[in-house]
Each structure stands twice: as C-alpha cells, then as structure tokens.
Write a protein that holds these residues in place. Structure first.
Motif, PDB file in Angstrom:
ATOM      1  N   VAL A  22       0.833  -1.209   0.000  1.00 22.19           N
ATOM      2  CA  VAL A  22       0.000   0.000   0.000  1.00 22.19           C
ATOM      3  C   VAL A  22       0.863   1.252   0.000  1.00 22.19           C
ATOM      4  O   VAL A  22       0.595   2.207  -0.738  1.00 22.19           O
ATOM      5  N   LEU A  23       1.921   1.241   0.826  1.00 25.97           N
ATOM      6  CA  LEU A  23       2.731   2.443   1.005  1.00 25.97           C
ATOM      7  C   LEU A  23       3.562   2.794  -0.219  1.00 25.97           C
ATOM      8  O   LEU A  23       3.640   3.966  -0.604  1.00 25.97           O
ATOM      9  N   LEU A  24       4.180   1.801  -0.834  1.00 23.73           N
ATOM     10  CA  LEU A  24       5.055   2.085  -1.979  1.00 23.73           C
ATOM     11  C   LEU A  24       4.309   2.764  -3.130  1.00 23.73           C
ATOM     12  O   LEU A  24       4.765   3.792  -3.640  1.00 23.73           O
ATOM     13  N   ILE A  27       3.330   6.398  -1.957  1.00 18.28           N
ATOM     14  CA  ILE A  27       4.494   7.299  -1.937  1.00 18.28           C
ATOM     15  C   ILE A  27       4.930   7.633  -3.356  1.00 18.28           C
ATOM     16  O   ILE A  27       5.266   8.779  -3.671  1.00 18.28           O
ATOM     17  N   LEU A  28       4.901   6.630  -4.222  1.00 20.30           N
ATOM     18  CA  LEU A  28       5.307   6.832  -5.615  1.00 20.30           C
ATOM     19  C   LEU A  28       4.440   7.883  -6.297  1.00 20.30           C
ATOM     20  O   LEU A  28       4.957   8.838  -6.895  1.00 20.30           O
ATOM     21  N   LEU A  34       4.207  15.709  -7.017  1.00 18.46           N
ATOM     22  CA  LEU A  34       4.980  16.870  -6.569  1.00 18.46           C
ATOM     23  C   LEU A  34       6.130  17.226  -7.520  1.00 18.46           C
ATOM     24  O   LEU A  34       6.793  18.242  -7.329  1.00 18.46           O
ATOM     25  N   ALA A  35       6.368  16.404  -8.536  1.00 23.59           N
ATOM     26  CA  ALA A  35       7.493  16.621  -9.441  1.00 23.59           C
ATOM     27  C   ALA A  35       7.487  17.994 -10.113  1.00 23.59           C
ATOM     28  O   ALA A  35       8.533  18.647 -10.178  1.00 23.59           O
ATOM     29  N   ILE A 279       5.893   0.810 -13.212  1.00 20.88           N
ATOM     30  CA  ILE A 279       5.999   2.273 -13.248  1.00 20.88           C
ATOM     31  C   ILE A 279       7.400   2.698 -12.812  1.00 20.88           C
ATOM     32  O   ILE A 279       8.051   3.515 -13.470  1.00 20.88           O
ATOM     33  N   VAL A 280       7.865   2.127 -11.712  1.00 21.92           N
ATOM     34  CA  VAL A 280       9.211   2.431 -11.212  1.00 21.92           C
ATOM     35  C   VAL A 280      10.262   2.037 -12.247  1.00 21.92           C
ATOM     36  O   VAL A 280      11.219   2.784 -12.503  1.00 21.92           O
TER      37      VAL A 280
END
Length: 330
Positions: A22-24, A27-28, A34-35, A279-280
């Motif tokens: 859930v967190l990864l 955060i991603l 925010l980029a 995506i990463v």
C-alpha cells in the motif's frame, strides 16, 4: 514448537509486506504529483519533459505487466499496440479530427479488435512459440506502418497540432500535459490493480502456475487470458495516444520489436508482477538511458549489461529490493 515458530514468522513478516504493497504505490504517486513543484523551484525544465515521457511508457509497461507478471505471457509484439495508438492519433489529427474524445474511442476499439484477433491466434501456442508469434504480429504491423506512404511511410508523420479536449488544449503546457498523463497512469493502475484483486485476476494468476488444474475447476483459461490480452493492448494504445502528442511525431519505430523488448526490460527492472514496479522500472529505465546518453555516444554498450546485471543480482527488481530494505528496518 514448529507450529508456534511458523505463526511467529507469519505475523512478523506479513504485516511489513502488506504495508509495503500500500505504502510504496502511495508514496510513488505522491512524489510524481509533486514533481512539477520541484521543477518550479530550480530543477531543469527538461526533467519534466523526460518524466512525462517516462510516465507515458509506464502506462505501456504497466499494461504489459498484466499479461507478463500476472498472466505469465511473454509478448514480444506489445509495442504494436503502442504504435497503433500513436498512428491512429497522428492520422486523425492530420485529417482534422483532433478531439481526444473522438480519438480515444477509436484507439481503444482498434486495439481491442487487433488484440482479440491476434490474441485468439497467439494463445493457441505456449512458451517460445507464443513469443515468436507475437513477434511476428508485431513486425507485421511495423511493416504495415512503413507502407503507409500517405502518412509518411518509413520517414514517419509530423504532427502540427496536438489533441484537444472539449475545445480546450490540456497539452498546451508541459505541466498540464504532465498531469494529464499522471491522471491517466493512476486510472490505468487502479484498473489493473482492481482486475488483479478480483476473481478474474486470481484465475489469471492461477492459470500461470497450473493451467490444467484451473481448467479442471471449470474456468476457460484461454478466454481469461484473451480478455487480459485485449485489456492490456487497449492500455498500451492509450500510451500511444500520449506519446504521439508528446513527440508531435509518429514513426514505425514506435512498434518495433526492440521497443517491445524495452517494455519487457522496464517491467522486469521494476519488479515483474508488482504493477507499481512497472511504473518504477519505466522511470528508472528512461532516466538511466538519458543520463548515460549524455556521457557517451556508445551508452547502449554500457546500459545493456548494466540492466542485465541488476536484474540478475536483485531478485524482484527495484521494488523487491525496496521491500527487503523495508523488511529489515520494519
């Protein structure tokens, strides 16, 4: 004694893994949102264009991960869908049809039809045969694009305007274009994640492990795989729509087998089967590619072995490595 030990291991290992799932992604997507702010406070403007391109390919890599990571189907013709989306966009804009709400249904329809026809044929095979026949269909579309002399042929097609949305141009500025792609990526991610979590996804994953057993339970394995293949192709077509608008140019190179190989690399680099890993992987792949290309003109000779070594020595890709680090500190 062993039962107690097993229970303790499960309770100590499972929660961090579940939290990471859930967190990864959260955060991603937060960092991606925010980029543009980072660019506004000093980062080079070119980074936003590069990141936009990375997110476009992330949609394609995510779509591939549905059939590769979840379904266990290695397609070497997946870039054909990306190219179809790009060419439909380019041709319609050239013919004076720039409205996105007109272009997108056509792209999704053409990709669905192509995916249904080719998928029904490809899924009659397994293993290396499946890889080769998807490659053959991909190359067929590639050569078809080269034969479209009215739309540039081998030289490609230059677009002199971008798509519009209800009379507005959301792609006019880099920031609005970036957020348009990010919203599309988030929607694609939620769709694929929902599919994977559903009974459909569980059957698709089980068919990857043991298709015979799944068939015995009453499910039509080929039908499930075909639906996944079609959905995957439609999402890749969506990435082609954004790529055409981003580059303002479409080319047969968009659908070459090398591009399909790059999509596979992106999914594996990030962590095949994890969805957000695709995506990463796409972001890491394109940033590394851009950085090395500024160092030497022979960057591919460095980049290829570097990616292979990383995948070999980090099981689970980037996401797997992050989970291991989180498990040690969790």
């Amino acid at each position: 004694m062993s039962s107690a030990t097993t229970t303790a291991e499960v309770t100590s290992v499972a929660p961090p893994r579940e939290r990471a799932k859930v967190l990864l992604p959260a955060i991603l997507f937060l960092l991606l949102a925010l980029a543009p702010l980072a660019v506004s406070i000093g980062m080079p403007a070119g980074w936003l264009a590069l990141l936009t391109r990375a997110l476009i390919f992330a949609i394609a890599a995510l779509s591939l991960d549905l059939i590769l990571g979840v379904g266990g189907l290695v397609s070497f013709g997946h870039a054909a869908f990306l190219g179809i989306g790009a060419y439909v966009t380019g041709i319609m804009i050239t013919e004076g049809r720039s409205e996105a709400l007109v272009i997108l249904p056509v792209i999704l329809g053409v990709c669905a039809l192509f995916g249904a026809i080719t998928g029904a044929i490809c899924l009659r095979t397994r293993g290396v045969a499946f890889i080769m026949i998807t490659l053959a269909f991909g190359q067929m579309v590639y050569f078809l694009a080269q034969a479209l002399s009215a739309y540039g042929g081998d030289d490609g097609l230059t677009l002199y305007e971008k798509s519009t949305l209800l009379g507005f141009n959301p792609f006019a500025s880099r920031t609005s274009f970036y957020y348009s792609v990010l919203i599309a990526l988030a929607g694609a991610y939620l769709l694929v994640r929902g599919l994977v979590a559903s009974r459909f996804g569980r059957v698709l994953r089980a068919a990857r492990e043991n298709p015979v057993r799944v068939s015995v339970t009453g499910f039509d394995v080929n039908k499930v795989r075909l639906v996944a293949y079609v959905i995957s192709g439609m999402l890749a077509g969506l990435s082609g729509f954004f790529l055409a608008n981003h580059t303002e140019f479409v080319s047969p190179a968009f659908m070459s087998w090398q591009r399909s190989g790059e999509l596979i690399f992106m999914a594996v680099l990030g962590g095949v089967g994890s969805l957000h890993g695709a995506i990463v992987g796409a972001i890491a792949y394109l940033i590394a590619e851009d950085a090395l290309s500024h160092v030497t003109e022979h960057w591919r000779a460095i980049f290829g072995p570097m990616i292979i070594l990383f995948v070999l020595f980090t099981r689970g890709g980037i996401v797997g490595m992050l989970r291991k680090l989180g498990g040690r500190h969790g």
